[in-house]
Design a protein around this motif. Structure first.
Motif, PDB file in Angstrom:
ATOM      1  N   GLY A  80      41.614  49.825  39.570  1.00 39.98           N
ATOM      2  CA  GLY A  80      42.410  51.067  40.274  1.00 39.98           C
ATOM      3  C   GLY A  80      43.191  50.646  41.367  1.00 39.98           C
ATOM      4  N   ARG A  81      43.534  49.193  41.676  1.00 38.66           N
ATOM      5  CA  ARG A  81      44.132  49.056  42.796  1.00 38.66           C
ATOM      6  C   ARG A  81      45.532  48.714  42.640  1.00 38.66           C
ATOM      7  N   VAL A  82      46.515  48.977  43.896  1.00 35.47           N
ATOM      8  CA  VAL A  82      47.844  48.743  43.515  1.00 35.47           C
ATOM      9  C   VAL A  82      47.873  47.016  43.964  1.00 35.47           C
ATOM     10  N   LEU A  83      48.871  46.540  43.082  1.00 34.28           N
ATOM     11  CA  LEU A  83      48.950  44.994  43.303  1.00 34.28           C
ATOM     12  C   LEU A  83      50.737  44.897  43.177  1.00 34.28           C
ATOM     13  N   PHE A  84      51.015  44.270  44.238  1.00 36.83           N
ATOM     14  CA  PHE A  84      52.646  44.096  44.408  1.00 36.83           C
ATOM     15  C   PHE A  84      52.936  42.685  44.714  1.00 36.83           C
ATOM     16  N   ALA A  85      53.306  42.020  43.586  1.00 40.51           N
ATOM     17  CA  ALA A  85      53.939  40.640  43.484  1.00 40.51           C
ATOM     18  C   ALA A  85      55.314  40.559  44.060  1.00 40.51           C
ATOM     19  N   THR A  86      55.592  40.181  45.357  1.00 44.69           N
ATOM     20  CA  THR A  86      56.774  40.416  45.915  1.00 44.69           C
ATOM     21  C   THR A  86      57.830  39.245  45.619  1.00 44.69           C
ATOM     22  N   TRP A  87      59.119  39.369  45.507  1.00 45.71           N
ATOM     23  CA  TRP A  87      60.051  38.277  45.321  1.00 45.71           C
ATOM     24  C   TRP A  87      61.177  38.760  46.364  1.00 45.71           C
TER      25      TRP A  87
ATOM     26  N   ARG B  88      62.858  46.006  52.826  1.00 49.53           N
ATOM     27  CA  ARG B  88      63.120  46.528  51.685  1.00 49.53           C
ATOM     28  C   ARG B  88      61.737  46.488  50.688  1.00 49.53           C
ATOM     29  N   ILE B  89      61.009  45.246  50.816  1.00 51.79           N
ATOM     30  CA  ILE B  89      59.758  45.079  50.307  1.00 51.79           C
ATOM     31  C   ILE B  89      58.732  46.196  50.798  1.00 51.79           C
ATOM     32  N   TYR B  90      58.857  46.229  52.045  1.00 53.54           N
ATOM     33  CA  TYR B  90      57.747  47.232  52.570  1.00 53.54           C
ATOM     34  C   TYR B  90      57.961  48.603  52.372  1.00 53.54           C
ATOM     35  N   VAL B  91      59.201  49.029  52.061  1.00 51.03           N
ATOM     36  CA  VAL B  91      59.632  50.159  51.561  1.00 51.03           C
ATOM     37  C   VAL B  91      59.074  50.550  50.383  1.00 51.03           C
ATOM     38  N   ARG B  92      59.510  49.343  49.284  1.00 50.21           N
ATOM     39  CA  ARG B  92      59.050  49.574  48.107  1.00 50.21           C
ATOM     40  C   ARG B  92      57.305  49.460  47.917  1.00 50.21           C
ATOM     41  N   PHE B  93      56.646  48.890  48.802  1.00 45.30           N
ATOM     42  CA  PHE B  93      55.161  48.753  48.991  1.00 45.30           C
ATOM     43  C   PHE B  93      54.715  50.153  49.237  1.00 45.30           C
ATOM     44  N   ALA B  94      55.281  50.935  50.165  1.00 45.08           N
ATOM     45  CA  ALA B  94      54.824  52.241  50.725  1.00 45.08           C
ATOM     46  C   ALA B  94      55.101  53.070  49.180  1.00 45.08           C
ATOM     47  N   GLU B  95      56.310  53.081  48.448  1.00 47.57           N
ATOM     48  CA  GLU B  95      56.288  53.814  47.421  1.00 47.57           C
ATOM     49  C   GLU B  95      55.232  53.472  46.374  1.00 47.57           C
ATOM     50  N   LEU B  96      54.993  52.430  46.172  1.00 44.00           N
ATOM     51  CA  LEU B  96      54.207  52.052  45.095  1.00 44.00           C
ATOM     52  C   LEU B  96      52.536  52.648  45.452  1.00 44.00           C
ATOM     53  N   LEU B  97      52.492  52.574  47.047  1.00 39.04           N
ATOM     54  CA  LEU B  97      50.903  53.136  47.351  1.00 39.04           C
ATOM     55  C   LEU B  97      50.809  54.464  47.176  1.00 39.04           C
ATOM     56  N   ASP B  98      52.105  55.081  47.510  1.00 36.34           N
ATOM     57  CA  ASP B  98      52.083  56.668  47.374  1.00 36.34           C
ATOM     58  C   ASP B  98      51.844  57.059  45.785  1.00 36.34           C
ATOM     59  N   LYS B  99      52.390  56.232  44.994  1.00 35.99           N
ATOM     60  CA  LYS B  99      52.527  56.722  43.623  1.00 35.99           C
ATOM     61  C   LYS B  99      51.269  56.147  42.769  1.00 35.99           C
ATOM     62  N   ARG B 100      50.511  55.117  43.536  1.00 42.09           N
ATOM     63  CA  ARG B 100      49.394  54.412  42.979  1.00 42.09           C
ATOM     64  C   ARG B 100      49.740  53.713  41.701  1.00 42.09           C
ATOM     65  N   GLU B 101      50.905  52.812  41.717  1.00 38.06           N
ATOM     66  CA  GLU B 101      51.702  51.829  41.006  1.00 38.06           C
ATOM     67  C   GLU B 101      51.635  50.526  41.302  1.00 38.06           C
ATOM     68  N   SER B 102      51.717  49.674  40.366  1.00 30.90           N
ATOM     69  CA  SER B 102      51.692  48.155  40.590  1.00 30.90           C
ATOM     70  C   SER B 102      52.894  47.776  40.192  1.00 30.90           C
ATOM     71  N   ASP B 103      53.329  46.446  40.725  1.00 30.49           N
ATOM     72  CA  ASP B 103      54.586  45.908  40.251  1.00 30.49           C
ATOM     73  C   ASP B 103      54.380  44.620  40.208  1.00 30.49           C
ATOM     74  N   VAL B 104      54.389  43.952  39.093  1.00 34.65           N
ATOM     75  CA  VAL B 104      53.592  42.509  39.118  1.00 34.65           C
ATOM     76  C   VAL B 104      54.454  41.535  38.152  1.00 34.65           C
ATOM     77  N   ASP B 105      55.711  41.676  38.107  1.00 34.67           N
ATOM     78  CA  ASP B 105      56.842  40.646  37.300  1.00 34.67           C
ATOM     79  C   ASP B 105      56.228  39.321  37.749  1.00 34.67           C
ATOM     80  N   GLY B 106      55.977  38.453  36.507  1.00 35.22           N
ATOM     81  CA  GLY B 106      55.633  37.216  36.862  1.00 35.22           C
ATOM     82  C   GLY B 106      56.788  36.188  36.261  1.00 35.22           C
ATOM     83  N   ALA B 107      57.876  36.752  35.812  1.00 35.39           N
ATOM     84  CA  ALA B 107      59.054  35.905  35.341  1.00 35.39           C
ATOM     85  C   ALA B 107      59.354  34.784  35.816  1.00 35.39           C
ATOM     86  N   PRO B 108      59.654  34.913  37.316  1.00 35.98           N
ATOM     87  CA  PRO B 108      59.888  33.469  38.070  1.00 35.98           C
ATOM     88  C   PRO B 108      58.670  32.561  38.137  1.00 35.98           C
ATOM     89  N   LEU B 109      57.692  32.991  38.394  1.00 33.46           N
ATOM     90  CA  LEU B 109      56.671  32.088  38.062  1.00 33.46           C
ATOM     91  C   LEU B 109      56.475  31.247  36.754  1.00 33.46           C
TER      92      LEU B 109
END
Length: 312
Positions: free
Chosen positions: A111-118, A271-292
Motif C-alpha cells: 500500500g505504498r506510493v512508488l514514483f519512477a521519475t523520468w 514538476r516532478i515534485y508537484v506530481r509526487f505531491a499529487e500521487l501522495l495525496d491520491k495514494r497512487e503510484s506512477d511506474v512506467d518502465g518503457a524507457p528502461l
C-alpha cells in the motif's frame, strides 16, 4: 494542509543540483533528513550514514527520494517500503527489469506510493510534441543525445561498472521523451554499442527502432559521451503531414518549420515534485518502465564494438 515530510537518500550531484533546491522551495514538502555515506549534509537538516539510522531517529518521515546509483536502489527502496515510507526513484529506477517489476509489485502489496521519475518528460514542449504527433503522425525521428561524460559525471567510476548504464544514463532521458511522444510503442530493431577497452559500459550507442505504425517511420538514436563543447540534446522529427519539427535543449524547446512554438524554462524537477505531491495525496503510484525496457532491449540485441581506453 500539512507538508509531506520527506528525506533524501544519496547526496550526489543530481541530489545537490536538483532535489535539494527544489524541495526547499516546494510548499508541499519539508525536508527532515538526508543520508550520505560520505557524511554530506544540507544546512541544519539531520544527516545520517544509513537509511536505517535515519528511520530510527526520524520516525515521522513519510517519503524518501532515492538518488543513489541505480545498482543499489532496489534494496534501499524495499527497505524504505518495509519501513512504511512512500518512494520516489531517480532515473533509471533500477538496475534491471526484474528489480523494477519487483518494486512495483512490492509497493502495491504494501500500500505504498512508488514514483519512477523520468525528468525529461516533464516539459511543456514534450507535451506539445506528443499532441502534435498524435494528430499528424510520424514519418521520421532522429535522436541525437551527445554530451561530455567528464562534465556531467566527473570522476564517477560507477557509471562505467556493470549496472552503471554508461551512455544510457543520459540516453534514457531521450528514450523517456521518445516513448512519450510516439503515437505507437517503439521497439529496438538493432543497436551498435561502443565500449572503451578498459570499461564495462558503453561510451556510445547507435539504435534503430521499429514500431507498430503502419506508416513504417524511420526511427534512430545516436548517444555519445565524447561530445566536446555544447551538449546536443535534441530530436529532429518529420511529421506525417510533412512538417519539420525540432525538439531540443533536452525537450524544453519545440520548433515547427523554423518557428519556435513552445519555449519554457527547465523546471523538470519542480514538476516532478508537484506530481509526487499529487500521487501522495491520491495514494497512487506512477511506474512506467518503457524507457528502461528499451535500454535492456538495446543491450540484448546490440552488437559490441571496442574503442580506445577511457581515463578521466
Amino acid at each position: 494542509m500539512a507538508k509531506h515530510k520527506i528525506a533524501i537518500i544519496g547526496l550526489g550531484k543530481i541530489a545537490q543540483d536538483q532535489h535539494l533546491p527544489v524541495i526547499d522551495k516546494n510548499s508541499d514538502f519539508e525536508l527532515v533528513g538526508v543520508t550520505s555515506q560520505r557524511g554530506l549534509g544540507h544546512g541544519a537538516v539531520p544527516s545520517f550514514k544509513t537509511p536505517a539510522e535515519m528511520y530510527a531517529a526520524v520516525p515521522d518521515i513519510e517519503a524518501v527520494a532515492i538518488c543513489t546509483p541505480p545498482d543499489v536502489r532496489h534494496a534501499i527502496a524495499r527497505q524504505a517500503i518495509d519501513a512504511g515510507k512512500d518512494v520516489l526513484l531517480e532515473k533509471p529506477p533500477a538496475a534491471t527489469l526484474a528489480e523494477f517489476a519487483d518494486l512495483e509489485a512490492y509497493a502495491a502489496s504494501k500500500g505504498r506510493v512508488l514514483f519512477a521519475t523520468w525528468h525529461s518528460q516533464f516539459n511543456p514542449a514534450v507535451d506539445a510534441t506528443k499532441a502534435l504527433l498524435a494528430e499528424a503522425g510520424v514519418k521520421s525521428i532522429r535522436i541525437e543525445w551527445r554530451e561530455d561524460v567528464k562534465k556531467w559525471h566527473p570522476g564517477q567510476d560507477w557509471v562505467w561498472e556493470p549496472g552503471g548504464f554508461g551512455v544510457f544514463d543520459p540516453g534514457i532521458n531521450a528514450l523517456s521523451i521518445f516513448v512519450k511522444i510516439m503515437p505507437t510503442p517503439p521497439f529496438v530493431k538493432s543497436a551498435e554499442l561502443t565500449y572503451p577497452a578498459n570499461r564495462q559500459t558503453p561510451i556510445g550507442a547507435k539504435l534503430v527502432f521499429s514500431s507498430a505504425d503502419p506508416a513504417n517511420p524511420t526511427l534512430t538514436a545516436d548517444f555519445d559521451w565524447r561530445e566536446q563543447g555544447d551538449e546536443k540534446w535534441h530530436m529532429m522529427i518529420e511529421t506525417g503531414d510533412g512538417r519539420r519539427v525540432r525538439l531540443y535543449k533536452g525537450g524544453t524547446i519545440l520548433e515547427i518549420d523554423g518557428k519556435i512554438v513552445v519555449e519554457a524554462p527547465s523546471e523538470e524537477y519542480e514538476r516532478i515534485y508537484v506530481r509526487f505531491a499529487e500521487l501522495l495525496d491520491k495514494r497512487e503510484s506512477d511506474v512506467d518502465g518503457a524507457p528502461l525496457r528499451l535500454v535492456a532491449d538495446a543491450m540484448l540485441v546490440g552488437r559490441r564494438q571496442t574503442t580506445d581506453a577511457f581515463d578521466w
